[in-house]
Design an enzyme around this catalytic site. Structure first.
Site, PDB file in Angstrom:
ATOM      1  N   TYR A 153       0.845  -1.199   0.000  1.00 53.80           N
ATOM      2  CA  TYR A 153       0.000   0.000   0.000  1.00 53.80           C
ATOM      3  C   TYR A 153       0.884   1.254   0.000  1.00 53.80           C
ATOM      4  CZ  TYR A 153      -3.702   3.244   1.561  1.00 53.80           C
ATOM      5  OH  TYR A 153      -4.596   4.283   1.675  1.00 53.80           O
TER       6      TYR A 153
HETATM    7  P1  NAD Z   1     -13.934   2.896   1.220  1.00 54.79           P
HETATM    8  O1  NAD Z   1     -13.659   1.434   1.128  1.00 54.79           O
HETATM    9  O2  NAD Z   1     -14.867   3.397   2.244  1.00 54.79           O
HETATM   10  O3  NAD Z   1     -14.421   3.446  -0.197  1.00 54.79           O
HETATM   11  C1  NAD Z   1     -13.845   3.056  -1.407  1.00 54.79           C
HETATM   12  C2  NAD Z   1     -14.891   3.181  -2.505  1.00 54.79           C
HETATM   13  O4  NAD Z   1     -14.235   2.893  -3.755  1.00 54.79           O
HETATM   14  C3  NAD Z   1     -16.051   2.184  -2.362  1.00 54.79           C
HETATM   15  O5  NAD Z   1     -17.293   2.837  -2.495  1.00 54.79           O
HETATM   16  C4  NAD Z   1     -15.824   1.216  -3.520  1.00 54.79           C
HETATM   17  O6  NAD Z   1     -17.026   0.673  -4.059  1.00 54.79           O
HETATM   18  C5  NAD Z   1     -15.110   2.103  -4.531  1.00 54.79           C
HETATM   19  N1  NAD Z   1     -14.351   1.311  -5.492  1.00 54.79           N
HETATM   20  C6  NAD Z   1     -13.482   0.313  -5.238  1.00 54.79           C
HETATM   21  N2  NAD Z   1     -13.034  -0.215  -6.386  1.00 54.79           N
HETATM   22  C7  NAD Z   1     -13.631   0.457  -7.391  1.00 54.79           C
HETATM   23  C8  NAD Z   1     -13.589   0.377  -8.807  1.00 54.79           C
HETATM   24  N3  NAD Z   1     -12.848  -0.559  -9.433  1.00 54.79           N
HETATM   25  N4  NAD Z   1     -14.333   1.222  -9.538  1.00 54.79           N
HETATM   26  C9  NAD Z   1     -15.105   2.148  -8.917  1.00 54.79           C
HETATM   27  N5  NAD Z   1     -15.207   2.267  -7.597  1.00 54.79           N
HETATM   28  C10 NAD Z   1     -14.471   1.435  -6.827  1.00 54.79           C
HETATM   29  O7  NAD Z   1     -12.479   3.545   1.397  1.00 54.79           O
HETATM   30  P2  NAD Z   1     -11.995   4.982   1.921  1.00 54.79           P
HETATM   31  O8  NAD Z   1     -11.334   4.760   3.218  1.00 54.79           O
HETATM   32  O9  NAD Z   1     -13.045   6.006   1.797  1.00 54.79           O
HETATM   33  O10 NAD Z   1     -10.823   5.241   0.864  1.00 54.79           O
HETATM   34  C11 NAD Z   1     -10.872   6.245  -0.122  1.00 54.79           C
HETATM   35  C12 NAD Z   1      -9.443   6.641  -0.461  1.00 54.79           C
HETATM   36  O11 NAD Z   1      -8.801   7.146   0.713  1.00 54.79           O
HETATM   37  C13 NAD Z   1      -8.545   5.507  -0.963  1.00 54.79           C
HETATM   38  O12 NAD Z   1      -7.746   5.968  -2.022  1.00 54.79           O
HETATM   39  C14 NAD Z   1      -7.689   5.176   0.235  1.00 54.79           C
HETATM   40  O13 NAD Z   1      -6.451   4.602  -0.135  1.00 54.79           O
HETATM   41  C15 NAD Z   1      -7.532   6.559   0.849  1.00 54.79           C
HETATM   42  N6  NAD Z   1      -7.158   6.593   2.260  1.00 54.79           N
HETATM   43  C16 NAD Z   1      -7.939   5.973   3.191  1.00 54.79           C
HETATM   44  C17 NAD Z   1      -7.550   6.005   4.528  1.00 54.79           C
HETATM   45  C18 NAD Z   1      -8.344   5.311   5.602  1.00 54.79           C
HETATM   46  O14 NAD Z   1      -7.792   5.105   6.690  1.00 54.79           O
HETATM   47  N7  NAD Z   1      -9.614   4.965   5.379  1.00 54.79           N
HETATM   48  C19 NAD Z   1      -6.389   6.701   4.896  1.00 54.79           C
HETATM   49  C20 NAD Z   1      -5.629   7.325   3.918  1.00 54.79           C
HETATM   50  C21 NAD Z   1      -6.024   7.275   2.596  1.00 54.79           C
END
Ligand code: NAD
Length: 242
Positions: A153
């Site tokens: 990641y």
């Molecule tokens: P989440 O799992 O809540 O949401 C991810 C969304 O992406 C989901 O609705 C899913 O259906 C969609 N998705 C996945 N694959 C897909 C595809 N092929 N096509 C279209 N949609 C797709 O995750 P989140 O925590 O909201 O993460 C969002 C972003 O934030 C990501 O890039 C993640 O790496 C980043 N991030 C998250 C965190 C954390 O701790 N949650 C921290 C830092 C960065």
């Protein structure tokens, strides 16, 4: 002078859940017209309906590149422009490399890197034509520092950082700003992929934050005066890594 988001046309990937959904909510409150792009049709439909008439759902699977191009074409046809593209969708895989499942790495790397880059490429010609636009990628604190618990990641988000910093330079002359937000751990469904001991330790230490903190950071980035930009914005829970 800060910029208003009233009637701005915004597209967000991964908008049916977590950070993307909260960003959509904040942008709508700020007066924007928001297209929520996600492959989870059921969640997308439900959440878009909750957000009201400024919210529009487009089912997009970022692995199916035609759906991304079609979404961009639909937004331009309906609104005449795209002011903001938030390349947010991403997935998580952690753990020791020697115990890892390389197939799950491939899928995550494909989403966090290839599909994310392709989605940005899909909106650039329109923004270049407009000679304006904001692209913000949801990176991670793992894009800035190596996190030992999550090598693959971390590598994916370092690639996002490299992309943001180079594309930004390529398109600045077209009036397009490209930046990234680097959140620490956020309470979203993505954390279900953390190992239990790490999750419990973070909850105990208060080292998690809510998605609204990222949404507020996005609003800050997008409302900066036209002549400046926020290239990177690290947002961490107060107790992160304490
Ligand atoms: P989440 O799992 O809540 O949401 C991810 C969304 O992406 C989901 O609705 C899913 O259906 C969609 N998705 C996945 N694959 C897909 C595809 N092929 N096509 C279209 N949609 C797709 O995750 P989140 O925590 O909201 O993460 C969002 C972003 O934030 C990501 O890039 C993640 O790496 C980043 N991030 C998250 C965190 C954390 O701790 N949650 C921290 C830092 C960065």
């Amino acid at each position: 002078m800060t910029q208003s988001l009233q009637n701005k046309v915004v597209a967000i990937t991964g908008a049916a859940s977590g950070i993307g959904l909260e960003c959509a909510r904040y942008l709508i409150e700020a007066g924007a017209v928001v297209y929520l792009l996600d492959r989870d049709a059921k969640a997308l439909e439900e959440k878009t309906a909750e957000l009201g008439s400024q919210a529009h759902a487009i089912i997009v699977d970022l692995f199916d590149y035609k759906t991304v191009d079609a979404a961009v074409a639909q937004i331009v046809q309906e609104q005449g422009r795209i002011d903001v593209f938030h390349a947010n969708a991403g997935a998580y895989v952690g753990g020791n490399v020697w115990e890892g499942d390389p197939d799950s790495w491939d899928s995550m790397l494909h989403l966090n890197i290839n599909a994310a880059f392709r989605s940005v490429r899909a909106v650039l010609p329109q923004m270049m034509k407009q000679e304006s636009g904001d692209i913000v990628m949801t990176s991670s604190i793992a894009g800035m520092i190596p996190i030992m618990a999550e090598p693959i990641y971390t590598a994916s988000k370092h690639a996002v950082q490299a992309f943001v910093h180079t594309v930004r330079r390529q398109v600045a002359k077209y009036g397009i700003r490209v930046g990234a937000i680097q959140p620490g751990p956020v309470v979203t469904p993505l954390l279900k992929d953390w190992d239990q001991a790490r999750l419990e330790a973070n909850i105990k230490a208060g080292a998690l934050m809510e998605a609204k903190e990222v949404a507020e950071a996005l609003i800050f980035i997008l409302t900066r005066s036209k002549g400046v930009m926020v290239r990177d914005l690290v947002v961490l829970p107060h107790n992160f890594d304490a």
